[in-house]
Write a protein that holds these residues in place. Structure first.
Motif, short mmCIF file in Angstrom:
data_model
loop_
_atom_site.label_atom_id
_atom_site.label_comp_id
_atom_site.label_asym_id
_atom_site.label_seq_id
_atom_site.Cartn_x
_atom_site.Cartn_y
_atom_site.Cartn_z
N CYS B 184 0.84 -1.20 0.00
CA CYS B 184 0.00 0.00 0.00
C CYS B 184 0.87 1.25 0.00
N ASP B 185 0.40 2.27 -0.71
CA ASP B 185 1.18 3.51 -0.78
C ASP B 185 0.39 4.73 -0.32
N THR B 186 -0.83 4.53 0.17
CA THR B 186 -1.56 5.63 0.80
C THR B 186 -2.22 5.08 2.07
N PHE B 187 -2.48 5.99 3.02
CA PHE B 187 -3.13 5.55 4.26
C PHE B 187 -3.89 6.71 4.87
N THR B 188 -5.12 6.44 5.31
CA THR B 188 -5.89 7.44 6.05
C THR B 188 -6.56 6.76 7.25
N HIS B 189 -6.68 7.52 8.32
CA HIS B 189 -7.34 7.01 9.53
C HIS B 189 -8.44 8.00 9.88
N ALA B 190 -9.70 7.58 9.69
CA ALA B 190 -10.84 8.44 9.99
C ALA B 190 -11.26 8.20 11.45
N ALA B 191 -10.81 9.09 12.34
CA ALA B 191 -11.04 8.87 13.77
C ALA B 191 -12.52 8.87 14.13
N HIS B 192 -13.31 9.69 13.43
CA HIS B 192 -14.72 9.80 13.79
C HIS B 192 -15.48 8.50 13.52
N SER B 193 -15.06 7.76 12.49
CA SER B 193 -15.75 6.50 12.19
C SER B 193 -14.96 5.28 12.67
N GLY B 194 -13.73 5.52 13.11
CA GLY B 194 -12.89 4.41 13.56
C GLY B 194 -12.45 3.50 12.44
N THR B 195 -12.32 4.07 11.24
CA THR B 195 -11.98 3.25 10.07
C THR B 195 -10.60 3.62 9.55
N CYS B 196 -9.83 2.61 9.24
CA CYS B 196 -8.54 2.80 8.56
C CYS B 196 -8.69 2.38 7.10
N GLU B 197 -7.98 3.09 6.22
CA GLU B 197 -8.06 2.74 4.79
C GLU B 197 -6.69 2.92 4.17
N ALA B 198 -6.24 1.88 3.47
CA ALA B 198 -4.97 1.93 2.75
C ALA B 198 -5.24 1.71 1.26
N GLY B 199 -4.48 2.42 0.42
CA GLY B 199 -4.67 2.29 -1.03
C GLY B 199 -3.44 1.69 -1.68
N PHE B 200 -3.65 1.01 -2.80
CA PHE B 200 -2.52 0.41 -3.52
C PHE B 200 -2.68 0.60 -5.02
N GLU B 201 -1.56 0.66 -5.70
CA GLU B 201 -1.51 0.67 -7.16
C GLU B 201 -0.32 -0.19 -7.57
N ILE B 202 -0.58 -1.19 -8.39
CA ILE B 202 0.48 -2.11 -8.84
C ILE B 202 0.57 -2.02 -10.36
N ASP B 203 1.75 -1.61 -10.85
CA ASP B 203 1.97 -1.51 -12.30
C ASP B 203 2.64 -2.78 -12.83
N GLY B 204 2.64 -2.89 -14.13
CA GLY B 204 3.38 -3.99 -14.76
C GLY B 204 2.75 -5.35 -14.56
N VAL B 205 1.44 -5.38 -14.43
CA VAL B 205 0.74 -6.66 -14.27
C VAL B 205 0.66 -7.35 -15.65
N PRO B 206 0.93 -8.63 -15.73
CA PRO B 206 0.95 -9.30 -17.04
C PRO B 206 -0.39 -9.23 -17.76
N PHE B 207 -0.30 -9.08 -19.07
CA PHE B 207 -1.50 -9.15 -19.91
C PHE B 207 -1.80 -10.61 -20.24
N GLY B 208 -3.06 -10.82 -20.61
CA GLY B 208 -3.43 -12.10 -21.20
C GLY B 208 -3.45 -13.28 -20.26
N GLU B 209 -3.43 -13.05 -18.97
CA GLU B 209 -3.49 -14.15 -18.00
C GLU B 209 -4.75 -13.97 -17.15
N THR B 210 -5.32 -15.08 -16.71
CA THR B 210 -6.45 -15.02 -15.79
C THR B 210 -5.89 -14.81 -14.38
N LEU B 211 -6.21 -13.63 -13.82
CA LEU B 211 -5.58 -13.21 -12.57
C LEU B 211 -6.64 -12.90 -11.52
#
Lengths: 176, 262
Positions: B184-211
Motif C-alpha cells: 500500500c502507498d496511501t493511508f488514512t485514519h478516519a477517527a470519527h468512524s474508527g476506520t482505517c483505509e490503505a490504497g494500492f496501485e500495482i503496475d506492470g501486471v501481465p496481460f493475457g493471463e487469468t488473474l
C-alpha cells in the motif's frame, strides 16, 4: 573468416564414413569448423535497471556427419567472440544479464538420397565460459540412414544472441 | 490458419529493453513446434501459413524485424524441400502481437520445428491493478503520521496478484501462482468512524493471463478471541484478464472478522 557456402569436399571429414550398425559417437562435441563470429554490436540502452547495454552476438558454425542407423543426441556449446569486459570466473555469479537467443539451420546438404532426421531441439542456456566468452548450450539430435554408399551430410547453423547486461563505462569494447 | 499457442513453443525468452519513456524494444526468441507433414508424397510442394502467438502485448508496433529458420526436419529417401519464410509481425485488436509465416514441405517429409526471433520497437502498453483496503481500528489501530504512510504498513499488508491455473481436463481443483506483489502507498485514519483505509496501485501486471487479487495480513492485525480475521472483496472482479484495451482494474477489500462456529 569468410562466411559462405563451402563445397562438401572442403569439409573436414572427421565424422564421415560408410554406413555402420555401430552408433556414431561424438566425444562431447559436434564436428565443426571453427565458428565464424561477427563483431559484437554494443547498443547503449536506458534500462531497465541495472542494465545499460544490449549486445548483439552472431555466430555461424558448420559440421559434417556420416550415416548410421542410430539417433545421435548431444548437447553442445556454441562459443562466441563476445568476451565480457574484465571477466573473472571467480566472480562469474555476480554478472547480471538476461538473454534471448536462437540457433537455426540455414544450410543442409547430402551426398546422396538418405533418410534423415535433423533436429536442433532446444536452446538450453546462455552463459559466460571460464574465459568470459558468451556461450550458448544447444541440444541436438540427428539420424541418417538408408545410404547404399558411404554418405554424409553437412549442415550450417546460425546463432543470434541478444544479451542485456551492465557494461562498465570504461570497458574496452573493441572486438578481439 | 493454424495458430501455435504458448504450449506449442519451447526455448522461449523475451527481453524488454527501455529505449525512451515512450518506446520499448522487445526481443522474443523461441522454437515453434508445428509438426507440419506433407499430406502425400506426390511430388507437389505443400504450403501453409502458420501463426505464432508471441505472448507479448503493445499499443503500437513502430518497427519490427523477424528472423526464422529451420530447426527440426525429417525426410525419407527422395526429393525434399523445406522452407520457413515470408515472416511478418502483426498487432491484433486486443493488443496481442503475432508472428505469421509460410511453411513449405515437399516429399515424404515433416517440418517439426522452426526457430524464430522477433525484434520489435513498440509503444508499450501499461497495466495497473489498484484498489483500497479498509478495516476497523479495533483490528489494528494504526495512527496516521504527518509525513507519508506509516512504515509498519508495508510489513502488515501485502497485495498479491495471482495467476489462476485451471486443473487438467477431468480433474478438480487447479492451482495458483503469484506473478506480482505490491504494498500500500496511501493511508488514512478516519477517527470519527474508527476506520482505517490503505490504497494500492500495482503496475506492470501481465496481460493475457487469468488473474485475481489477494490481500495478505500481518500479525499486527488482531481479532477478538472468539473470532478470526478474514479479507472480503467488496468491489471489482474476482478474476480478470488485462489487455491493452482494458489495461486497468480496481478491486476493493475489507478486513473483518468472522465468529468461529461453536
Amino acid at each position: 573468416m569468410t562466411d559462405y557456402y563451402q563445397p562438401l569436399h572442403n569439409i573436414a571429414p572427421a565424422f564421415s564414413g560408410p554406413p555402420t550398425d555401430v552408433p556414431l559417437t561424438f566425444a562431447g562435441a559436434i564436428p565443426t569448423w571453427p565458428p565464424t563470429s561477427y563483431a559484437p554490436l554494443y547498443i547503449p540502452v536506458a534500462g531497465p535497471s541495472p542494465y545499460n547495454s544490449l549486445v548483439l552476438v552472431r555466430t555461424v558454425i558448420s559440421g559434417t556427419t556420416g550415416s548410421g542407423p542410430s539417433t545421435q543426441g548431444m548437447a553442445f556449446d556454441l562459443t562466441t567472440n563476445f568476451v565480457f569486459p574484465g571477466y573473472d570466473f571467480r566472480n562469474a555469479g555476480e554478472i547480471a544479464f538476461r538473454h534471448s537467443s536462437i540457433v537455426y539451420a540455414d544450410m543442409f546438404q547430402a551426398t546422396e538420397e538418405l533418410n534423415f532426421d535433423f533436429d536442433q531441439t532446444q536452446v538450453n542456456s546462455g552463459f559466460f565460459s571460464d574465459t568470459g566468452n558468451w556461450t550458448i548450450s544447444v541440444n541436438f539430435f540427428g539420424q541418417i540412414s538408408g545410404a547404399q554408399n558411404p554418405g554424409e551430410i553437412s549442415m550450417r547453423w546460425r546463432m543470434w544472441s541478444w544479451i542485456l547486461c551492465y557494461l562498465p563505462p570504461a570497458a574496452n569494447l573493441s572486438p578481439p | 490458419m493454424p495458430t501455435l499457442n504458448k504450449n506449442q513453443v519451447t526455448s522461449t525468452s523475451v527481453l524488454q529493453v527501455d529505449i525512451t519513456s515512450a518506446q520499448t524494444m522487445l526481443i522474443i526468441s523461441g522454437i515453434a513446434i508445428p509438426e507440419y507433414a506433407t499430406p502425400a508424397n506426390d511430388g507437389n510442394t505443400y504450403l501453409t501459413p502458420f501463426t505464432v502467438d508471441l505472448g507479448v502485448y503493445a499499443l503500437e508496433v513502430l518497427q519490427s524485424s523477424v528472423t526464422v529458420g529451420l530447426c527440426d526436419i525429417t525426410s525419407n529417401n527422395g526429393a525434399f524441400q523445406f522452407s520457413a519464410d515470408e515472416a511478418t509481425v502483426s498487432l491484433g485488436g486486443n493488443g496481442k502481437v503475432s508472428l505469421t509465416l509460410n511453411l513449405q514441405v515437399l516429399g515424404q517429409s515433416t517440418l517439426h520445428r522452426f526457430s524464430y526471433q522477433v525484434v520489435l520497437l513498440v509503444k508499450p502498453a501499461a497495466s495497473k491493478v489498484k484498489g483500497s483496503i479498509k478495516w476497523n481500528q479495533d483490528l489494528w489501530d494504526l495512527a496516521q503520521t504527518s509525513q507519508g504512510i506509516p512504515s509498519s504498513l508495508k510489513n502488515q499488508l501485502t497485495i498479491a496478484i495471482v495467476k489462476l491455473i485451471p486443473p487438467p481436463p477431468g480433474e478438480l481443483g487447479g492451482s495458483q501462482e503469484t506473478v506480482k506483489t505490491g504494498h500500500c502507498d496511501t493511508f488514512t485514519h478516519a477517527a470519527h468512524s474508527g476506520t482505517c483505509e490503505a490504497g494500492f496501485e500495482i503496475d506492470g501486471v501481465p496481460f493475457g493471463e487469468t488473474l485475481s487479487v489477494q490481500v495478505l495480513t500481518g500479525s499486527d492485525f488482531k481479532a477478538p478471541s472468539v473470532d478470526f480475521l478474514t479479507v472480503v472483496q467488496t468491489s471489482g472482479p474476482s478474476s480478470f484478464e488485462l489487455t491493452p484495451e482494458h489495461s486497468s482494474v480496481t478491486c476493493d477489500f475489507l478486513i473483518t472478522t468472522v465468529t468461529q462456529p461453536k
